[in-house]
Design a protein around this motif. Structure first.
Motif, PDB file in Angstrom:
ATOM      1  N   ALA A  45     -45.605  57.448  34.556  1.00  0.00           N
ATOM      2  CA  ALA A  45     -44.387  58.143  34.961  1.00  0.00           C
ATOM      3  C   ALA A  45     -43.348  58.158  33.852  1.00  0.00           C
ATOM      4  CB  ALA A  45     -43.811  57.485  36.210  1.00  0.00           C
TER       5      ALA A  45
ATOM      6  N   ASN B  39     -41.526  59.546  43.352  1.00  0.00           N
ATOM      7  CA  ASN B  39     -40.844  60.821  43.619  1.00  0.00           C
ATOM      8  C   ASN B  39     -39.416  60.615  44.108  1.00  0.00           C
ATOM      9  OD1 ASN B  39     -43.100  62.215  42.814  1.00  0.00           O
ATOM     10  ND2 ASN B  39     -43.821  62.662  44.895  1.00  0.00           N
TER      11      ASN B  39
ATOM     12  N   GLU C 276     -48.629  64.667  30.953  1.00  0.00           N
ATOM     13  CA  GLU C 276     -49.172  64.471  32.293  1.00  0.00           C
ATOM     14  C   GLU C 276     -50.350  63.489  32.283  1.00  0.00           C
ATOM     15  OE1 GLU C 276     -51.437  67.282  35.599  1.00  0.00           O
ATOM     16  OE2 GLU C 276     -49.804  68.140  34.388  1.00  0.00           O
TER      17      GLU C 276
ATOM     18  N   ALA D 226     -49.856  53.756  36.840  1.00  0.00           N
ATOM     19  CA  ALA D 226     -49.087  54.893  37.348  1.00  0.00           C
ATOM     20  C   ALA D 226     -47.618  54.786  36.943  1.00  0.00           C
ATOM     21  CB  ALA D 226     -49.213  54.974  38.865  1.00  0.00           C
TER      22      ALA D 226
ATOM     23  N   LEU E 202     -54.238  60.453  41.710  1.00  0.00           N
ATOM     24  CA  LEU E 202     -52.857  60.873  41.514  1.00  0.00           C
ATOM     25  C   LEU E 202     -52.738  61.753  40.272  1.00  0.00           C
ATOM     26  CD1 LEU E 202     -51.050  57.420  41.999  1.00  0.00           C
ATOM     27  CD2 LEU E 202     -51.123  59.289  43.671  1.00  0.00           C
TER      28      LEU E 202
ATOM     29  N   ALA F 250     -46.814  57.630  45.133  1.00  0.00           N
ATOM     30  CA  ALA F 250     -46.294  58.990  45.074  1.00  0.00           C
ATOM     31  C   ALA F 250     -44.889  59.060  45.682  1.00  0.00           C
ATOM     32  CB  ALA F 250     -47.235  59.951  45.797  1.00  0.00           C
TER      33      ALA F 250
ATOM     34  N   VAL G 235     -45.061  63.261  41.328  1.00  0.00           N
ATOM     35  CA  VAL G 235     -46.394  62.684  41.523  1.00  0.00           C
ATOM     36  C   VAL G 235     -47.015  63.338  42.750  1.00  0.00           C
ATOM     37  CG1 VAL G 235     -47.718  60.567  41.935  1.00  0.00           C
ATOM     38  CG2 VAL G 235     -45.610  60.481  40.574  1.00  0.00           C
TER      39      VAL G 235
ATOM     40  N   ILE H 237     -49.665  62.762  37.758  1.00  0.00           N
ATOM     41  CA  ILE H 237     -48.324  62.268  37.450  1.00  0.00           C
ATOM     42  C   ILE H 237     -47.748  63.102  36.316  1.00  0.00           C
ATOM     43  CG2 ILE H 237     -46.974  60.252  36.734  1.00  0.00           C
ATOM     44  CD1 ILE H 237     -49.361  58.545  37.813  1.00  0.00           C
TER      45      ILE H 237
END
Length: 444
Positions: free
Chosen positions: A336, A366, A341, A332, A379, A362, A372, A381
């Motif tokens: 990011a 964020n 995406e 994740a 999730l 998340a 996210v 992202i």
């Protein structure tokens, strides 16, 4: 209480490093349980020395198992020649007190073993252990003839009233929240009078490679196991009663803990080699090779280990992580920083890990300016320009390493309680610093 903040180092150039990853927690703690139940002494070589493995060793010692720690500096390879000689107790003892901390393997694997003790064994742990699913183990042990006092909580603290033996037999359980429910019963099942037959009556079991690891290690200890992947009945595992052999087990590096180091190669367009990467393994972390390749990197085996090289571009990914959920936090973090995406799915069970990992990722990404969103089982992202700020870890080692990965590319990331990485990756801050600025003697 003042937060302890670790300034995540920013990469000023492409990394080029060789890393020695400590031993696998999953293998170490399974090996300790199997050695404790064996009919003769055994060895666990190159074990992980971390909070989780220490909790397992201390729990077994409380039950009368001898664990002698030795170091042979003449031995090469990861682990520096460290070995633990395990001397079974013959008869596991009670009364005893066991601290499970927040270690899933300890809280799930030791109660089935404690049912074989000759007295009560009381289990307690960190506050988070009270919230993690334990019902699958408790209800299964009761169905197999054990007496457990948990105050009706279905979790910790609890006491297993061992009687020196357990009938065993067939049990139905819902293992959809943790594969460790199945592994826990398999590990001790050969010592039950009738062995054990486990039938999953819930949804799909997450992290199936971890059950495969358990099955393979049981067979190495001389136990007869029938498993679905070997042509057996779907969602049914059987262990035949019998003695376990004391073996000499060499623990592989913890491949899941390679996730942040290979991520550094992706994020910086650099190169990282992890020493002693096995060419054949049951560890879920081996999936990193394929996942990170899809995100823009490449890998090859060398004489030293597995070399991973970033291309300087990070691509978004759509991937089912159901079997390898523990890789999610770092994936994740990389997502990011990607150019498109990502959708990570099949991981609803991560809400029940050391923390609610989906909510934590998340919120923290964020808070740095990311985008996210949680889905029912994962999730989404959407990469956005990120800014510095405090990244909370929720006492979760994998959240902490994810924060370090983001910090490579985002100045000003401060990681709260980076010390939580000691759960499975001792000395992570120093290893991370050495990754970005290798010591002069590295590789000598």
């Amino acid at each position: 209480m003042t937060e302890t903040l670790w300034p995540a180092p920013v990469a000023t150039a492409a990394v080029d490093a060789t890393v020695t990853i400590p031993g696998s927690k999953s293998v170490t703690n399974r090996a300790l349980v199997l050695a404790a139940l064996a009919s003769e002494p055994g060895w666990v070589r190159r074990p992980l020395r971390s909070r989780d493995s220490q909790l397992m060793a201390d729990g077994l010692r409380a039950l009368g198992v001898g664990i002698e720690e030795q170091v042979n500096n003449s031995s090469g390879g990861s682990g520096g020649g460290e070995a633990w000689r395990v001397i079974p107790a013959g008869q596991l003892r009670g009364p005893a007190q066991v601290d499970v901390g927040n270690a899933g393997t300890v809280m799930r694997f030791l109660p089935p073993l404690a049912a074989l003790a000759d007295g009560p064994v009381h289990f307690d742990g960190d506050p988070r252990s009270y919230e993690r699913p334990q019902h699958g183990v408790i209800e299964s042990l009761r169905a197999l003839g054990a007496r457990i006092d948990d105050g009706g909580r279905g979790g910790f603290p609890l006491t297993v009233h061992g009687t020196g033996a357990l009938d065993g037999g067939t049990v139905e359980l819902d293992a959809s929240s943790s594969s460790q429910f199945v592994s826990a019963l398999l590990l001790s099942g050969a010592r039950y009078n009738q062995g054990v037959e486990i039938r999953n009556i819930g949804g799909p079991v997450p992290s199936l490679p971890h059950i495969r690891m358990t099955v393979d290690m049981l067979r190495l200890a001389g136990v007869q196991v029938d498993a679905p992947e070997d042509g057996g009945e779907k969602d049914v595992w059987r262990v035949t009663p019998g003695a376990l052999l004391g073996r000499d087990i060499v623990v592989e590096p913890d491949l899941s803990n390679a996730a942040p180091f290979f991520a550094a190669a992706l994020v910086t367009g650099g190169r990282v080699t992890v020493r002693d990467w096995p060419r054949h393994t049951t560890q879920p972390g081996d999936a990193l090779r394929g996942i990170y390749a899809q995100m823009g990197g490449s890998h090859r085996f060398t004489d030293e280990g597995l070399e991973f090289t970033g291309s300087g571009r990070i691509h978004g990914i759509e991937v089912d992580l159901h079997d390898v959920g523990e890789l999610t936090p770092v994936i994740a973090a990389v997502a990011a920083l990607a150019d498109s995406e990502s959708h990570l799915y099949g991981i609803a069970h991560l809400r029940l890990h050391e923390t609610d990992r989906l909510a934590a990722l998340a919120k923290e990404i964020n808070d740095l300016g990311g985008d996210v969103s949680e889905t029912e089982d994962g999730l989404r992202i959407r990469p956005r320009p990120l800014k510095g700020g405090v990244f909370h870890t929720y006492e979760d080692h994998r959240i902490a390493t994810a924060a370090a990965v983001i910090g490579l590319a985002v100045p000003g990331v401060q990681v709260e309680n980076v010390a939580t990485t000691a759960k499975t990756l001792p000395d992570f801050p120093q290893m991370w610093a050495d990754l970005l600025d290798p010591p002069a003697a590295a590789g000598v």
